[in-house]
Design a protein around this motif. Structure first.
Motif, mmCIF file in Angstrom:
data_model
loop_
_atom_site.group_PDB
_atom_site.id
_atom_site.type_symbol
_atom_site.label_atom_id
_atom_site.label_comp_id
_atom_site.label_asym_id
_atom_site.label_seq_id
_atom_site.Cartn_x
_atom_site.Cartn_y
_atom_site.Cartn_z
ATOM 1 N N LEU A 95 0.853 -1.047 0.006
ATOM 2 C CA LEU A 95 -0.075 0.086 0.201
ATOM 3 C C LEU A 95 0.834 1.300 -0.123
ATOM 4 O O LEU A 95 1.765 1.286 0.864
ATOM 5 C CB LEU A 95 -0.858 0.076 1.247
ATOM 6 C CG LEU A 95 -2.207 -1.164 1.160
ATOM 7 C CD1 LEU A 95 -2.569 -1.070 2.487
ATOM 8 C CD2 LEU A 95 -3.126 -0.516 0.250
ATOM 9 N N SER A 96 0.526 2.142 -1.051
ATOM 10 C CA SER A 96 1.256 3.304 -1.137
ATOM 11 C C SER A 96 0.439 4.538 -0.981
ATOM 12 O O SER A 96 0.670 5.715 -1.032
ATOM 13 C CB SER A 96 2.034 3.481 -2.298
ATOM 14 O OG SER A 96 1.426 3.313 -3.437
ATOM 15 N N GLU A 97 -1.112 4.328 -1.301
ATOM 16 C CA GLU A 97 -2.098 5.403 -1.408
ATOM 17 C C GLU A 97 -3.208 4.999 -0.626
ATOM 18 O O GLU A 97 -3.674 3.976 -1.194
ATOM 19 C CB GLU A 97 -2.173 5.693 -2.894
ATOM 20 C CG GLU A 97 -3.315 7.098 -2.916
ATOM 21 C CD GLU A 97 -3.279 7.123 -4.631
ATOM 22 O OE1 GLU A 97 -3.980 8.112 -4.835
ATOM 23 O OE2 GLU A 97 -2.486 6.744 -5.432
ATOM 24 N N LEU A 98 -3.726 5.768 0.130
ATOM 25 C CA LEU A 98 -5.262 5.556 0.868
ATOM 26 C C LEU A 98 -6.532 6.599 0.505
ATOM 27 O O LEU A 98 -5.895 7.649 0.187
ATOM 28 C CB LEU A 98 -5.097 5.389 2.160
ATOM 29 C CG LEU A 98 -4.292 4.147 2.727
ATOM 30 C CD1 LEU A 98 -4.309 4.213 4.189
ATOM 31 C CD2 LEU A 98 -4.803 2.823 2.395
ATOM 32 N N SER A 99 -7.574 6.302 0.013
ATOM 33 C CA SER A 99 -8.351 7.131 -0.232
ATOM 34 C C SER A 99 -8.925 7.912 1.093
ATOM 35 O O SER A 99 -9.074 6.972 1.998
ATOM 36 C CB SER A 99 -9.490 6.640 -1.119
ATOM 37 O OG SER A 99 -10.687 7.330 -1.254
ATOM 38 N N GLY A 116 3.912 -1.903 8.311
ATOM 39 C CA GLY A 116 4.673 -2.549 7.069
ATOM 40 C C GLY A 116 4.294 -2.271 5.439
ATOM 41 O O GLY A 116 4.554 -3.226 4.819
ATOM 42 N N ASN A 117 3.734 -1.120 5.321
ATOM 43 C CA ASN A 117 3.445 -0.988 4.079
ATOM 44 C C ASN A 117 4.370 0.212 3.451
ATOM 45 O O ASN A 117 5.385 0.493 3.890
ATOM 46 C CB ASN A 117 2.072 -0.155 3.788
ATOM 47 C CG ASN A 117 1.059 -1.421 4.030
ATOM 48 O OD1 ASN A 117 0.833 -2.241 3.026
ATOM 49 N ND2 ASN A 117 0.427 -1.828 5.252
ATOM 50 N N ARG A 118 4.037 1.022 2.478
ATOM 51 C CA ARG A 118 4.778 1.993 1.883
ATOM 52 C C ARG A 118 4.084 3.326 1.984
ATOM 53 O O ARG A 118 4.081 4.121 0.959
ATOM 54 C CB ARG A 118 5.111 1.625 0.606
ATOM 55 C CG ARG A 118 5.913 0.324 0.432
ATOM 56 C CD ARG A 118 5.857 -0.135 -1.138
ATOM 57 N NE ARG A 118 6.485 -1.538 -1.180
ATOM 58 C CZ ARG A 118 6.516 -1.999 -2.324
ATOM 59 N NH1 ARG A 118 6.059 -1.467 -3.659
ATOM 60 N NH2 ARG A 118 6.993 -3.155 -2.597
ATOM 61 N N LEU A 119 3.382 3.616 2.943
ATOM 62 C CA LEU A 119 2.614 5.035 3.108
ATOM 63 C C LEU A 119 3.390 6.320 3.421
ATOM 64 O O LEU A 119 4.102 6.075 4.134
ATOM 65 C CB LEU A 119 1.392 4.780 4.203
ATOM 66 C CG LEU A 119 0.464 3.658 3.614
ATOM 67 C CD1 LEU A 119 -0.649 3.419 5.072
ATOM 68 C CD2 LEU A 119 -0.526 3.867 2.710
ATOM 69 N N ALA A 120 3.568 7.061 2.230
ATOM 70 C CA ALA A 120 4.060 8.306 2.653
ATOM 71 C C ALA A 120 3.268 9.528 3.366
ATOM 72 O O ALA A 120 3.656 10.410 3.792
ATOM 73 C CB ALA A 120 4.905 8.919 1.429
ATOM 74 N N ALA A 121 1.920 9.069 3.283
ATOM 75 C CA ALA A 121 0.994 10.127 3.703
ATOM 76 C C ALA A 121 -0.283 9.287 4.451
ATOM 77 O O ALA A 121 -0.505 8.178 3.737
ATOM 78 C CB ALA A 121 0.337 11.041 2.729
ATOM 79 N N PHE A 122 -0.850 9.761 5.015
ATOM 80 C CA PHE A 122 -2.307 8.964 5.653
ATOM 81 C C PHE A 122 -3.477 10.291 5.768
ATOM 82 O O PHE A 122 -3.241 11.451 6.107
ATOM 83 C CB PHE A 122 -2.004 8.394 6.990
ATOM 84 C CG PHE A 122 -3.113 7.785 7.734
ATOM 85 C CD1 PHE A 122 -3.337 6.410 7.149
ATOM 86 C CD2 PHE A 122 -3.992 8.605 8.531
ATOM 87 C CE1 PHE A 122 -4.233 5.924 7.934
ATOM 88 C CE2 PHE A 122 -4.965 7.789 9.195
ATOM 89 C CZ PHE A 122 -5.339 6.487 8.785
ATOM 90 N N PRO A 123 -4.575 9.604 5.219
ATOM 91 C CA PRO A 123 -5.729 10.480 5.239
ATOM 92 C C PRO A 123 -6.271 10.644 6.540
ATOM 93 O O PRO A 123 -7.379 10.166 6.972
ATOM 94 C CB PRO A 123 -6.559 10.124 4.163
ATOM 95 C CG PRO A 123 -6.299 8.310 4.391
ATOM 96 C CD PRO A 123 -4.856 8.457 4.529
ATOM 97 N N TRP A 124 -5.699 11.615 7.395
ATOM 98 C CA TRP A 124 -6.162 11.858 8.673
ATOM 99 C C TRP A 124 -7.655 12.241 8.918
ATOM 100 O O TRP A 124 -8.412 11.850 9.715
ATOM 101 C CB TRP A 124 -5.198 12.893 9.395
ATOM 102 C CG TRP A 124 -3.660 12.439 9.404
ATOM 103 C CD1 TRP A 124 -2.949 12.857 8.565
ATOM 104 C CD2 TRP A 124 -3.259 11.524 10.325
ATOM 105 N NE1 TRP A 124 -1.647 12.524 8.716
ATOM 106 C CE2 TRP A 124 -2.037 11.670 9.861
ATOM 107 C CE3 TRP A 124 -3.427 10.959 11.295
ATOM 108 C CZ2 TRP A 124 -1.020 10.831 10.372
ATOM 109 C CZ3 TRP A 124 -2.664 10.089 12.048
ATOM 110 C CH2 TRP A 124 -1.411 9.951 11.538
ATOM 111 N N ALA A 125 -8.064 13.099 7.973
ATOM 112 C CA ALA A 125 -9.468 13.572 8.002
ATOM 113 C C ALA A 125 -10.459 12.283 7.758
ATOM 114 O O ALA A 125 -11.636 12.201 8.268
ATOM 115 C CB ALA A 125 -9.647 14.502 6.968
ATOM 116 N N ALA A 126 -9.894 11.105 7.291
ATOM 117 C CA ALA A 126 -10.902 9.917 6.994
ATOM 118 C C ALA A 126 -11.199 9.362 8.517
ATOM 119 O O ALA A 126 -12.159 8.664 8.356
ATOM 120 C CB ALA A 126 -10.345 8.652 6.195
#
Length: 619
Positions: A95-99, A116-126
């Protein structure tokens, strides 16, 4: 019996899913009966070829686990049909992108695990779509920052793991959200309100980590850390140091130190504008002109021992075009501070009969052409130390180290200045300036200052004879000598010593040349050569004479065969127990034998009548 029946029922459900949902072909499903008799379905998918979340997940699923797949992106509202979902685990995928809509409809979600993913950003507002969320695991991702607005959506969490990411610092708003845990009441028997994981991040240990360091120091029963010992990654000098061992300073916006707002300088003179500021971190200093014209000078930056940042703008030979406002700016990430210094260039004034110019004063006191020439050459190097209205020196910093700091500045045209009675006493405080202890590249200056106080600071000004650019060395209180290093051999210099910020007098300056040092050392070497030569001339004949005499006597002994020429051993008569006399012999040293004038044959003549020896011997 009841347990066995329950297991048979589960196996039946596993082989025959309920009619309202079917298990995806790439996943495994299981059904559990909870303690209250309700059913809980778990779906586990671990197909390494899976690239998207499964679309046919039973709607009554309460636990969904997608692990070690090739899923790179979770589309919006992918889990919306799962209104009963309480645990969503997505560990060790790609995972590198979350909606921002991925949690839409998950009102009962309590755990979200994404390690253990590749997330450089997280949708905190979600997180607003999951009001029951209590656990958020983002360990081992690539998060480099947590935005300040994320603090609004993390207030309900009881477990947050941000360890093993790329975090450099945390926003102050987030720390303020957790601050109430250190001051809130502790209820015995209750679990910890919040568990934090912040370890294994490349923390930048500067003033922006001040609040986090204090947050870690404050113990609170409502707060626990997976690992409380955080370590610095930068700056390099602090790499590996625990954050608890540092004393960080709180960040402060730049603040300009008050100084002179305007000054006047004659045409053609050198001007030095000075501006200082404080701040944490140290501000970046810069100059610019208010009219937009380019600067006609050089800028020098330095930091004082008290942390004040100084910038100095040197204008070598000012003209009327240099008149105007100069803006000094101090800037760091907290803000900007500015001040304006006005410079007015005026026409030079002719010197009066009793002007205060050091050149004029010394020329009047000189006697004869030689004294006048001396005064004129020295006066060229004496700087005009301005009063408080003109900035012409560096910041007031005393360096107490053994090697004193050199500060460059340009000379100006000596202006008129008068001294009061106290000023005259301070001006004449330095006496008997002498040059001692010379080498090829250094010189030692010694002076007397009997009236100097315990806080009196001296300045030593020196330059190559004939140049206008001088160097200044600040001598700390209590010292009346200094060694100037780095001089050029075979070069003439001029040096002056005076109380700091005062103009030196004639007797407080001295002109010296490193030529004299070279000549003195050459003379000393010549003297050594002459002394050694004289010693060799005097001592060598005597040594040869003694050696030749000894060799000649040795040759005579060899020719005589050792029978007619023998050296006498000293013999002493002694008395035995029966009254008879006996001889005791004592061998002589080589020197004693050389002094002996008689042979053993001469001693035989001394034998008395009747066969008795005379009781005497000769050397």
């Amino acid at each position: 019996m009841r347990v066995a029946v329950g297991m048979l029922w589960l196996l039946a459900l596993w082989g025959h899913p309920p009619a309202h949902g079917s298990c995806p072909s790439q996943c495994s499903c299981s059904l559990h009966i909870l303690g209250d008799g309700s059913k809980a379905r778990t779906v586990v998918c671990s197909d390494p070829d899976m690239t998207l979340p499964p679309a046919s997940v039973p709607p009554d699923t309460s636990r969904l686990r997608l692990e070690r797949t090739a899923i790179r992106k979770v589309p919006g509202e992918a889990f919306r049909p799962l209104g009963r979902l309480e645990q969503l685990w997505l560990p060790y995928n790609a995972l590198s992108e979350l909606s921002g809509l991925m949690l839409r409809g998950l009102r009962r979600l309590r755990e979200l695990r994404l390690p253990g993913n590749r997330l450089a950003a997280f949708p905190w507002a979600a997180l607003r779509d999951a009001p029951q969320l209590r656990l958020l695991d983002l360990q081992a991702n690539r998060l480099s920052a947590v935005p300040p607005e994320a603090a609004r959506f993390l207030g309900n969490l009881t477990f947050l793991d941000l360890s093993s990411n790329q975090l450099l610092r945390l926003p102050q708003e987030l720390l303020a959200t957790w601050a109430h845990l250190q001051t809130g009441p502790f209820l015995p028997g209750h679990h910890t309100r919040l568990v934090l994981g912040l370890q294994d991040n490349p923390w930048v240990c500067d003033c922006r980590l001040y609040d986090l360091a204090h947050f870690l120091e404050g113990w609170a029963p409502n707060l626990a850390f997976i690992e409380a010992r955080l370590k610095c990654a930068s700056p390099r000098s602090l790499a590996g140091v625990a954050l608890s061992q540092l004393e960080l300073r709180k960040c402060q916006s730049p603040e300009i130190r008050p100084g002179v707002a305007s000054l006047r300088s004659p045409l053609g003179s050198a001007v030095l504008l000075r501006c200082g500021a404080t701040g944490v971190p140290g501000p970046e200093m810069s100059w610019r002109r208010a009219n937009g014209y380019p600067l006609n000078g050089t800028v020098h930056q330095e930091v004082a021992s008290d942390g004040t940042s100084w910038t100095l703008l040197g204008l070598p030979a000012v003209s009327h075009l240099d008149s105007g406002d100069y803006i000094c700016q101090a800037k760091n990430f907290l803000g900007v501070s500015e001040t304006v210094i006005s410079l007015a260039v005026t026409e030079p004034q002719a010197s009066t009969e009793h002007g205060g110019s050091p050149g004029a004063l010394w020329a009047r006191t000189g006697e004869g052409a030689e004294a006048a020439a001396y005064n004129k050459m020295v006066a060229r190097h004496v700087p005009d130390i301005p009063g408080p209205a003109v900035l012409a020196t560096g910041p007031p910093v005393s360096n107490m180290k053994e090697e004193l700091t050199l500060q460059h500045f340009q000379m100006g045209i000596p202006g008129e200045r008068s001294y009061g009675q106290a000023g005259r006493q301070e001006t004449q405080m330095v006496r008997s300036l002498k040059v001692v202890g010379d080498t090829y590249q250094s010189v030692t200056l010694v002076w007397k200052a009997p009236q100097a106080g315990s806080i009196t600071t001296f300045s030593v000004l020196y330059a190559v004879f004939g140049q206008r650019s001088m160097r200044r060395v600040v001598v700390p209180p209590g010292k009346t000598s200094i060694t100037i290093r780095g001089l050029v051999p075979k070069t003439k210099y001029v040096a002056c010593v005076c109380v700091r910020d005062l103009v030196p007098q004639k007797e407080q300056c001295v002109i010296f040349s490193t030529d004299e040092v070279v000549d003195a050392e050459a003379t000393q070497r010549l003297i050594n050569v002459v002394v050694i030569s004289v010693a060799v001339v005097i001592a060598l004949p005597l040594t040869l004479l003694v050696c030749c005499g000894a060799l000649r006597r040795r040759c005579r002994k060899c020719r005589s065969g050792g029978s007619t020429e023998a050296y006498v051993n000293l013999e002493r008569l002694g008395h035995s127990e029966d009254g008879s006399e006996e001889l005791s012999q004592h061998s002589l040293s080589e020197a004693d034998r050389l002094l002996s004038a008689r042979s053993s044959l001469d001693s035989q003549v001394l034998v008395g009548r009747g066969g008795r020896r005379i009781n005497e011997y000769f050397c």
